[in-house]
Write an enzyme that holds these catalytic residues in place. Structure first.
Site, PDB file in Angstrom:
ATOM      1  N   HIS A  74      -9.602  85.195  52.419  1.00 45.17           N
ATOM      2  CA  HIS A  74     -10.317  84.834  53.637  1.00 45.17           C
ATOM      3  C   HIS A  74      -9.379  84.540  54.796  1.00 45.17           C
ATOM      4  O   HIS A  74      -9.814  84.128  55.866  1.00 45.17           O
ATOM      5  CB  HIS A  74     -11.234  83.638  53.374  1.00 45.17           C
ATOM      6  CG  HIS A  74     -12.397  83.981  52.484  1.00 45.17           C
ATOM      7  ND1 HIS A  74     -12.280  84.048  51.110  1.00 45.17           N
ATOM      8  CD2 HIS A  74     -13.677  84.303  52.758  1.00 45.17           C
ATOM      9  CE1 HIS A  74     -13.448  84.383  50.590  1.00 45.17           C
ATOM     10  NE2 HIS A  74     -14.312  84.544  51.575  1.00 45.17           N
ATOM     11  N   HIS A  81     -18.198  86.389  38.905  1.00 41.44           N
ATOM     12  CA  HIS A  81     -17.319  85.860  39.943  1.00 41.44           C
ATOM     13  C   HIS A  81     -18.069  84.795  40.724  1.00 41.44           C
ATOM     14  O   HIS A  81     -19.227  84.981  41.103  1.00 41.44           O
ATOM     15  CB  HIS A  81     -16.877  86.972  40.887  1.00 41.44           C
ATOM     16  CG  HIS A  81     -16.186  86.454  42.116  1.00 41.44           C
ATOM     17  ND1 HIS A  81     -15.001  85.759  42.050  1.00 41.44           N
ATOM     18  CD2 HIS A  81     -16.522  86.517  43.423  1.00 41.44           C
ATOM     19  CE1 HIS A  81     -14.641  85.410  43.277  1.00 41.44           C
ATOM     20  NE2 HIS A  81     -15.546  85.850  44.120  1.00 41.44           N
ATOM     21  N   GLU A 119     -24.191  77.492  45.564  1.00 37.79           N
ATOM     22  CA  GLU A 119     -24.788  77.387  46.900  1.00 37.79           C
ATOM     23  C   GLU A 119     -26.236  76.926  46.871  1.00 37.79           C
ATOM     24  O   GLU A 119     -26.675  76.140  47.712  1.00 37.79           O
ATOM     25  CB  GLU A 119     -24.693  78.758  47.568  1.00 37.79           C
ATOM     26  CG  GLU A 119     -25.353  78.882  48.909  1.00 37.79           C
ATOM     27  CD  GLU A 119     -25.229  80.304  49.404  1.00 37.79           C
ATOM     28  OE1 GLU A 119     -26.245  80.858  49.845  1.00 37.79           O
ATOM     29  OE2 GLU A 119     -24.126  80.870  49.339  1.00 37.79           O
ATOM     30  N   ILE A 122     -11.512  91.636  42.454  1.00 37.18           N
ATOM     31  CA  ILE A 122     -12.900  91.190  42.344  1.00 37.18           C
ATOM     32  C   ILE A 122     -13.883  92.333  42.542  1.00 37.18           C
ATOM     33  O   ILE A 122     -15.012  92.273  42.079  1.00 37.18           O
ATOM     34  CB  ILE A 122     -13.163  90.040  43.339  1.00 37.18           C
ATOM     35  CG1 ILE A 122     -12.204  88.879  43.049  1.00 37.18           C
ATOM     36  CG2 ILE A 122     -14.599  89.553  43.253  1.00 37.18           C
ATOM     37  CD1 ILE A 122     -12.242  88.379  41.625  1.00 37.18           C
ATOM     38  N   GLY A 123     -13.471  93.410  43.212  1.00 39.03           N
ATOM     39  CA  GLY A 123     -14.389  94.547  43.302  1.00 39.03           C
ATOM     40  C   GLY A 123     -14.173  95.429  44.506  1.00 39.03           C
ATOM     41  O   GLY A 123     -13.829  96.596  44.377  1.00 39.03           O
ATOM     42  N   LYS A 159     -18.393  87.876  67.857  1.00 38.80           N
ATOM     43  CA  LYS A 159     -17.546  88.439  66.799  1.00 38.80           C
ATOM     44  C   LYS A 159     -16.577  89.457  67.383  1.00 38.80           C
ATOM     45  O   LYS A 159     -15.362  89.416  67.123  1.00 38.80           O
ATOM     46  CB  LYS A 159     -18.427  89.105  65.737  1.00 38.80           C
ATOM     47  CG  LYS A 159     -17.681  89.989  64.742  1.00 38.80           C
ATOM     48  CD  LYS A 159     -18.660  90.802  63.901  1.00 38.80           C
ATOM     49  CE  LYS A 159     -17.941  91.775  62.994  1.00 38.80           C
ATOM     50  NZ  LYS A 159     -17.174  91.122  61.919  1.00 38.80           N
ATOM     51  N   CYS A 214     -20.206  88.090  59.800  1.00 39.22           N
ATOM     52  CA  CYS A 214     -21.658  88.085  59.874  1.00 39.22           C
ATOM     53  C   CYS A 214     -22.237  88.953  58.755  1.00 39.22           C
ATOM     54  O   CYS A 214     -21.610  89.918  58.316  1.00 39.22           O
ATOM     55  CB  CYS A 214     -22.139  88.623  61.221  1.00 39.22           C
ATOM     56  SG  CYS A 214     -21.466  87.737  62.643  1.00 39.22           S
ATOM     57  N   CYS A 271     -11.504  86.686  45.983  1.00 38.51           N
ATOM     58  CA  CYS A 271     -12.779  87.331  46.294  1.00 38.51           C
ATOM     59  C   CYS A 271     -12.501  88.804  46.559  1.00 38.51           C
ATOM     60  O   CYS A 271     -11.365  89.270  46.411  1.00 38.51           O
ATOM     61  CB  CYS A 271     -13.410  86.640  47.506  1.00 38.51           C
ATOM     62  SG  CYS A 271     -15.193  86.908  47.671  1.00 38.51           S
TER      63      CYS A 271
END
Length: 782
Positions: free
Chosen positions: A722, A669, A633, A459-460, A31, A544, A754
């Site tokens: 994203h 959401h 999911e 979204i927050g 990462k 992650c 998101c």
């Protein structure tokens, strides 16, 4: 004299193996290397060096844990970003908008590979969605009749050779051709009825060339992952998948015969193969890996298995509880009676779904730590079972006893069962799962909130800046007092409120600076949970997460979010959303106890959230958002299991949210899933407003919503968070206009896809400004 040809003997296969291993590095080294490269601070060669070091470290670690190096027990399954994107790079299926990034042979360098994943300018990245029923996101291939397949990258061969030079005979791991195409989406403009799987015959020659190269490099076995075989929830039918598997492995395993290829192990993780086991067994592949955690071992002999290696995936690759090794060995011993050429012990899935090692968690309670098995501990369990298979039970007698003791210790530990929690769940009445009619709620909320058409919100979360992270770390070390830390968080909240008011948002959020993670934050404040220091797992790319550990009965000892939310509301006259994570998502993004039904655990979490929502309402908060991005999911891969799951998951949400007055507006959401198949469940949540991912998929969900006659508030995302790219005002206007054409404007909300936690303010500010400008433009047309 008549000449005869003989099939070469099947190469030796180990008695124990794993299907994959974490690839981010024990301390997220990959990462950090990738993000430094994207920021222009390092070179591609620097990232390659880090990656090579991680692969070498992994091989050494797995060998040290007992996996053999002279036969292919250790998988070669590294990825810089995503294993499906890796396959796209290998087969040269780069979308036309990124064709200029590939060289004359179709090869992508690291910069080009990253751009396909993350986008550039007006070129959207590949769509992202969940990998089967996990919290891992893959990049969806775009395949059309015009897509050209070619053998564009030999990276799997080079990484295999790297291991061989290091003295380790690895087993290369690739996404199988059928799963790759079954997960792809048609390119824009593809003929109606076209399915990417229609291109199987054109794709297989690339796999043939790759398998030839792997054999020439010395690979004795290759693993092709075909999880599409365990699902009947794809856009293609199970019958089409099974027919494609028959054809694919006729070409790859029969027409391409050994020694021109390695022996083939087809892995089918995440579920039960069912009828597909007979289909696979009828092919000439040399091995089949079964998921015997989500699936069941066959109880009768299966024709074709007598010539094959069968890997019994009895060690759970998807959760972190220590296995009862005696029970697992019994499953493998039963499997041996069915006549396979060899039975090997293995994991049910790749271990990249779990953290590296429990040894990195010294702060966990020692008793709890004794119940856990992260990746390294699971490897050790596989090695133990392999010894039991080859040497007999007596050889592992002590290990069987120790594992059984750990399981019994966990069952009897204080907090695992709390009578007061279970009595509250048992006393629930049907009325506690329902609110009043939506029409009445809508009128009451409109009068209380007085919002304009196409109300705007986020979204927050807002960006977690270096300053926020620094303050959190200083507080954890004791360098900042709690009072000092909270003062810094309140200052950040003031900045976020001022920014939202300046941009012109209608419903505000506090930005969540005090939260490390949308699940961990609640886990730290609920009884029955534990959190880790280094329990990182990959969510997508360089992203992650640290799933919390839900080990006991759940309750809320004190209010969690009320003080932060009411402070924020005191700064503005506009409504502020209380922000909570829903029960299904808390379960999905945690490692959850496996000793009781998920529905019971979900209701315990829901009751804790219900208490929090009622406290927010009592404090004057008019809007509460309960995020359920993971609802889709956890949907089982078998259609027959959908109804039961959707029933308990929806009920847990409504249990959490149904204790409020009609004029309190409940939002939820949902993100990065195929929503069309669960539109009924979304309706069943009975949220007043639902925001959903839609920007990267270009509003595909709108048709499903309109077709279903969905009547509540809906906020299809108009800004893909994203990706680092900033959407233009025109782009957002076009998406929003598309939504207005299909859905009543009175229902529509405007929001990003998101939360903004992972983005930077230099991306967020102009993106939100464009979102507001587009909203004003579309409002003017209403």
């Amino acid at each position: 004299m008549t000449s005869t040809t003989t099939t070469p003997a099947v190469p030796e296969f180990p008695a124990g193996t794993i299907l994959g291993y974490p690839r981010i590095g024990p301390h997220r080294e990959l990462k950090k290397a990738l993000e430094a490269f994207w920021a222009g601070k390092t070179s591609a060669d620097d990232v390659e060096a880090v990656a090579a070091g991680l692969r070498k470290q992994t091989r050494a670690r797995l060998a040290g844990l007992g996996l053999r190096t002279d036969v292919p027990a250790i998988p070669s399954a590294f990825s810089f970003y995503d294993h499906v994107l890796d396959t796209t790079a290998v087969v040269g299926a780069v979308p036309a908008r990124f064709a200029d990034l590939a060289d004359a042979d179709g090869r992508l360098d690291l910069a080009g590979y990253s751009t396909v994943a993350r986008g550039r300018g007006d070129d959207l990245p590949l769509e992202m969605t969940k990998w089967f029923d996990t919290n891992y996101h893959y990049l969806v291939p775009e395949i059309g009749p015009e897509t050209t397949f070619r053998y564009a990258s030999d990276r799997p061969v080079r990484e295999f050779a790297e291991g061989l030079a290091d003295g380790v005979l690895t087993r290369p791991v690739l996404v199988g051709p059928v799963t790759y195409l079954a997960l792809a989406k048609p390119t824009e403009g593809a003929p109606e009825g076209f399915e990417p799987l229609d291109r199987l015959a054109d794709l297989l020659p690339v796999y043939v060339d790759l398998l030839r190269d792997l054999a020439a490099a010395g690979a004795t076995w290759v693993q092709l992952d075909e999880p599409a075989l365990v699902s009947d929830s794809l856009t293609v039918t199970p019958e089409a998948v099974r027919a494609a598997v028959t054809e694919a492995y006729r070409v790859l395993a029969t027409e391409l015969a050994r020694p021109d290829r390695p022996a083939i192990l087809v892995a089918a993780p995440y579920g039960d193969l069912g009828a597909a086991l007979g289909v696979l067994a009828a092919t000439d592949v040399e091995g089949i890996a079964l998921d015997l955690v989500r699936g069941a071992a066959p109880t009768v002999a299966v024709k074709g298995l007598t010539s094959k290696v069968v890997v019994g995936g009895v060690i759970d690759g998807h959760n972190i509880w220590r296995a009862d090794l005696d029970t697992k060995l019994q499953v493998l011993e039963q499997l041996e009676t069915l006549g396979a050429a060899q039975v090997a012990a293995g994991t049910s899935t790749s271990l990249f779904h779990v953290p590296h090692t429990v040894e990195d968690e010294p702060a966990l309670d020692p008793t709890l730590r004794g119940w856990l098995a992260f990746a390294d501990q699971k490897v050790a369990e596989v090695v133990t079972l392999a010894e039991g298979l080859t040497e007999g039970r007596e050889a592992i007698h002590a290990e069987l006893l120790a594992a059984g003791d750990a399981v019994r210790s966990r069952a009897a530990a204080p907090g695992v069962v709390r009578p007061e929690v279970r009595e509250r769940v048992a006393a629930l009445t049907e009325g506690e799962f329902h609110r009043g009619p939506f029409a009445e709620r809508r009128s009451a909320q409109a009068a209380r909130l007085a919002l304009p058409p196409l109300p705007t919100t986020t979204i927050g979360s807002f960006p977690q800046t270096p300053e926020i992270r620094k303050a959190r770390a200083a507080h954890a070390k004791g360098d900042l007092t709690t009072e000092q830390y909270e003062d810094e968080m309140r200052a950040e909240i003031r900045r976020v409120v001022e920014l939202q008011e300046a941009i012109g948002l209608d419903v505000l959020v506090h930005g969540e600076p005090e939260r490390n993670d949308m699940v961990q934050y609640f886990a730290e404040n609920l009884d029955g949970f534990a959190v880790t220091q280094n329990g990182w797992v990959q969510s997508y790319g360089s992203r992650c997460t640290r799933p919390s550990i839900l080990w006991g009965d759940v309750s809320r000892p004190a209010p969690i979010t009320v003080a932060w939310t009411t402070y924020t509301q005191s700064l503005t006259t506009k409504p502020v959303k209380g922000m909570l994570t829903g029960p299904v998502t808390i379960l999905a993004w945690s490692f959850v106890r496996d000793d009781q039904p998920l529905a019971d655990t979900a209701n315990q979490v829901a009751l804790a959230l219900r208490d929090e929502i009622e406290d927010l309402e009592a404090a004057g908060i008019a809007v509460v958002q309960v995020d359920e991005p993971a609802l889709r999911e956890l949907l089982p891969l078998k259609a027959a299991d959908h109804a039961a799951y959707l029933d308990w998951s929806v009920r847990s949400f409504t249990l959490a949210t149904s204790g409020v007055r009609p004029d309190t507006q409940i939002h939820t959401h949902l993100c990065y899933s195929e929503f069309g198949e669960i539109i009924g469940a979304i309706d069943g949540l009975d949220a007043d407003v639902t925001s959903i991912e839609a920007a990267r998929s270009k509003m595909e969900i709108i048709g499903d919503i309109a077709g279903a006659g969905y009547a509540r508030g809906i906020g299809p995302g108009v800004y893909d968070i994203h990706s680092p790219r900033v959407p233009t005002e025109g782009e957002v206007t076009e998406l929003l206009a598309e939504a207005v054409r299909s859905i009543d404007a009175d229902q529509l909300w405007v929001n990003p896809d998101c939360g903004l936690k992972t983005r930077r303010y230099e991306e967020v500010n102009p993106s939100l400004e464009h979102m507001l400008a587009a909203t004003r433009a579309v409002r003017a047309t209403l």
